[in-house]
Design an enzyme around this catalytic site. Structure first.
Site, PDB file in Angstrom:
ATOM      1  N   GLU A 150       0.766  -1.218  -0.057  1.00 44.46           N
ATOM      2  CA  GLU A 150       0.032   0.090   0.207  1.00 44.46           C
ATOM      3  C   GLU A 150       0.852   1.195  -0.158  1.00 44.46           C
ATOM      4  O   GLU A 150       2.041   1.333   0.723  1.00 44.46           O
ATOM      5  CB  GLU A 150      -0.972   0.002   1.139  1.00 44.46           C
ATOM      6  CG  GLU A 150      -2.323  -0.994   0.984  1.00 44.46           C
ATOM      7  CD  GLU A 150      -3.007  -1.149   2.119  1.00 44.46           C
ATOM      8  OE1 GLU A 150      -4.054  -1.175   1.843  1.00 44.46           O
ATOM      9  OE2 GLU A 150      -2.599  -0.674   3.507  1.00 44.46           O
TER      10      GLU A 150
ATOM     11  N   CYS B 246       3.388   8.510   0.871  1.00 49.19           N
ATOM     12  CA  CYS B 246       4.146   7.632   1.907  1.00 49.19           C
ATOM     13  C   CYS B 246       4.238   6.309   1.122  1.00 49.19           C
ATOM     14  O   CYS B 246       3.373   5.721   0.664  1.00 49.19           O
ATOM     15  CB  CYS B 246       3.009   7.717   2.726  1.00 49.19           C
ATOM     16  SG  CYS B 246       3.452   6.484   4.108  1.00 49.19           S
TER      17      CYS B 246
ATOM     18  N   CYS C 121       6.667  -6.961   6.912  1.00 43.56           N
ATOM     19  CA  CYS C 121       7.769  -6.284   7.673  1.00 43.56           C
ATOM     20  C   CYS C 121       8.149  -7.390   8.900  1.00 43.56           C
ATOM     21  O   CYS C 121       7.384  -7.974   9.375  1.00 43.56           O
ATOM     22  CB  CYS C 121       7.222  -5.105   8.559  1.00 43.56           C
ATOM     23  SG  CYS C 121       8.387  -4.031   9.639  1.00 43.56           S
TER      24      CYS C 121
ATOM     25  N   CYS D 167       6.299  -4.442  15.152  1.00 43.84           N
ATOM     26  CA  CYS D 167       5.627  -3.492  16.527  1.00 43.84           C
ATOM     27  C   CYS D 167       4.159  -3.966  16.769  1.00 43.84           C
ATOM     28  O   CYS D 167       3.373  -4.213  15.825  1.00 43.84           O
ATOM     29  CB  CYS D 167       5.721  -2.106  15.906  1.00 43.84           C
ATOM     30  SG  CYS D 167       7.332  -1.412  15.703  1.00 43.84           S
TER      31      CYS D 167
ATOM     32  N   CYS E 235       1.311  -1.778  15.060  1.00 45.96           N
ATOM     33  CA  CYS E 235       1.050  -1.672  13.724  1.00 45.96           C
ATOM     34  C   CYS E 235       0.567  -2.885  13.020  1.00 45.96           C
ATOM     35  O   CYS E 235       0.908  -3.878  13.327  1.00 45.96           O
ATOM     36  CB  CYS E 235       2.579  -1.341  13.254  1.00 45.96           C
ATOM     37  SG  CYS E 235       2.652  -1.138  11.406  1.00 45.96           S
TER      38      CYS E 235
ATOM     39  N   CYS F 228      -1.061   6.587   9.989  1.00 46.03           N
ATOM     40  CA  CYS F 228       0.031   5.883  10.409  1.00 46.03           C
ATOM     41  C   CYS F 228      -0.158   4.691  11.108  1.00 46.03           C
ATOM     42  O   CYS F 228      -0.921   4.583  12.068  1.00 46.03           O
ATOM     43  CB  CYS F 228       0.618   7.064  11.311  1.00 46.03           C
ATOM     44  SG  CYS F 228       2.326   6.191  12.047  1.00 46.03           S
TER      45      CYS F 228
END
Length: 342
Positions: free
Chosen positions: A92, A107, A114, A118, A121, A333
């Site tokens: 994305e 962005c 990933c 975290c 996230c 975010c």
């Protein structure tokens, strides 16, 4: 025969291709301008090339293989794209607009998935699949420009993935964005969760762009819980690495700090953060938490956000609160997933 993909090539690459076709270097400049400055998606749109040459070029090349799998538009004008690459993997990327500003910020993602994972996230929940190539990173910006007809002015590496774990391709992409897409290096920001050994390498390779550290908690015990990477590269190690970064690049870093209700927005955290940043050459960007379905964290109240900001400002730092963009389409975010919803 597999066609050559023109997008991601620099001017020298295209000149080499033109030489092989017995065409002038001027043709390379024309093609380069169509790809990077006019953001065309097909060779047929390159109307200052002769029809016969376009037909010849179409036989061996194409502008892009990237596709828009899905596009969502937020009430605030933010646009989120699910971009599909040649192998079927998707990421994305987001176009953010801000009222009364001419800037258009892309962005971009640097990895499919990933590995940092975290807890707050959405991206890391699907695991890590692969790094993006420099061309695939640049293609996200070009895809936005092709779709909207607008010129991206700023790029932030704050999408999916950890940029410093794909540093070679990220640096190569920045060079293309800067040189070929003509986006100023100082208008490009790379955000890291804190890969301490790569900080100096980034500074030496690209001293003009901004480095942002996703700190999010000023105490190791809290940061260990929400960001497992902290167990490998704790706060003290990162602070030392950022000091070295400033010596090499001579540029302030941006400290990104996530405000989670009753966890990182407390008075204790505000005091600890002020002490941690004492003597650091930095600005602070506070990010009110954007909820995702994978956890129970909550967004703090506006009063808590402003109180935290006030306490930090009294330590002498420049403090801003990030404007929330695209939360209604999960484009804010920490909300990017990069998957095709069934």
């Amino acid at each position: 025969m597999k066609k050559v993909v023109l997008s991601g090539m620099n001017i020298s690459d295209i000149e080499e291709m033109m030489t092989a076709l017995k065409e002038s270097k001027f043709r390379a400049k024309q093609i380069h301008n169509w790809i990077y400055l006019k953001s065309v998606s097909t060779i047929d749109e390159m109307t200052n090339l002769s029809l016969s040459f376009r037909e010849q070029l179409n036989q061996i090349a194409q502008v892009t293989q990237t596709k828009i799998k899905r596009k969502q538009v937020s009430q605030d004008g933010t646009i989120k794209y699910l971009v599909e690459f040649e192998d079927g993997e998707c990421v994305e990327t987001v176009l953010m607009r801000f009222d009364n500003r001419a800037n258009l910020t892309a962005c971009v993602s640097s990895q499919v998935g990933c590995a940092v994972n975290c807890s707050f996230c959405a991206t890391g929940k699907g695991g890590f699949k692969r790094n993006l190539t420099a061309s695939e990173i640049v293609e996200q910006v070009l895809t936005i420009q092709r779709d909207t007809g607008l010129k991206v002015t700023n790029v932030v590496f704050m999408g999916q993935g950890e940029p410093l774990l794909n540093l070679e391709n990220v640096i190569a992409a920045i060079n293309i964005l800067n040189t070929d897409c003509q986006i100023g290096a100082r208008r490009i920001t790379v955000s890291t969760s804190g890969i301490a050994p790569k900080i100096a390498e980034f500074a030496k390779a690209n001293s003009q762009s901004t480095l942002a550290w996703s700190l999010h908690a000023p105490i190791n015990s809290i940061r260990d819980k929400i960001m497992p990477i902290n167990k490998k590269y704790p706060i003290e190690l990162m602070k030392k690495a950022l000091s070295e970064y400033f010596e090499i690049a001579g540029r302030r870093v941006t400290i990104e700090y996530l405000l989670i209700k009753d966890l990182t927005d407390t008075l204790e955290c505000a005091k600890a953060l002020s002490e941690l940043l004492n003597g650091m050459k930095c600005n602070v960007n506070l990010i009110p938490y954007n909820p995702v379905s994978e956890n129970s964290y909550q967004k703090p109240s506006n009063n808590a956000i402003m109180k935290f900001k006030y306490l930090l400002e009294h330590s002498g730092k420049k403090v801003t609160v990030r404007l929330e963009r695209g939360a209604d389409i999960d484009a804010a975010c920490g909300q990017l997933r990069g998957k095709v919803e069934q």
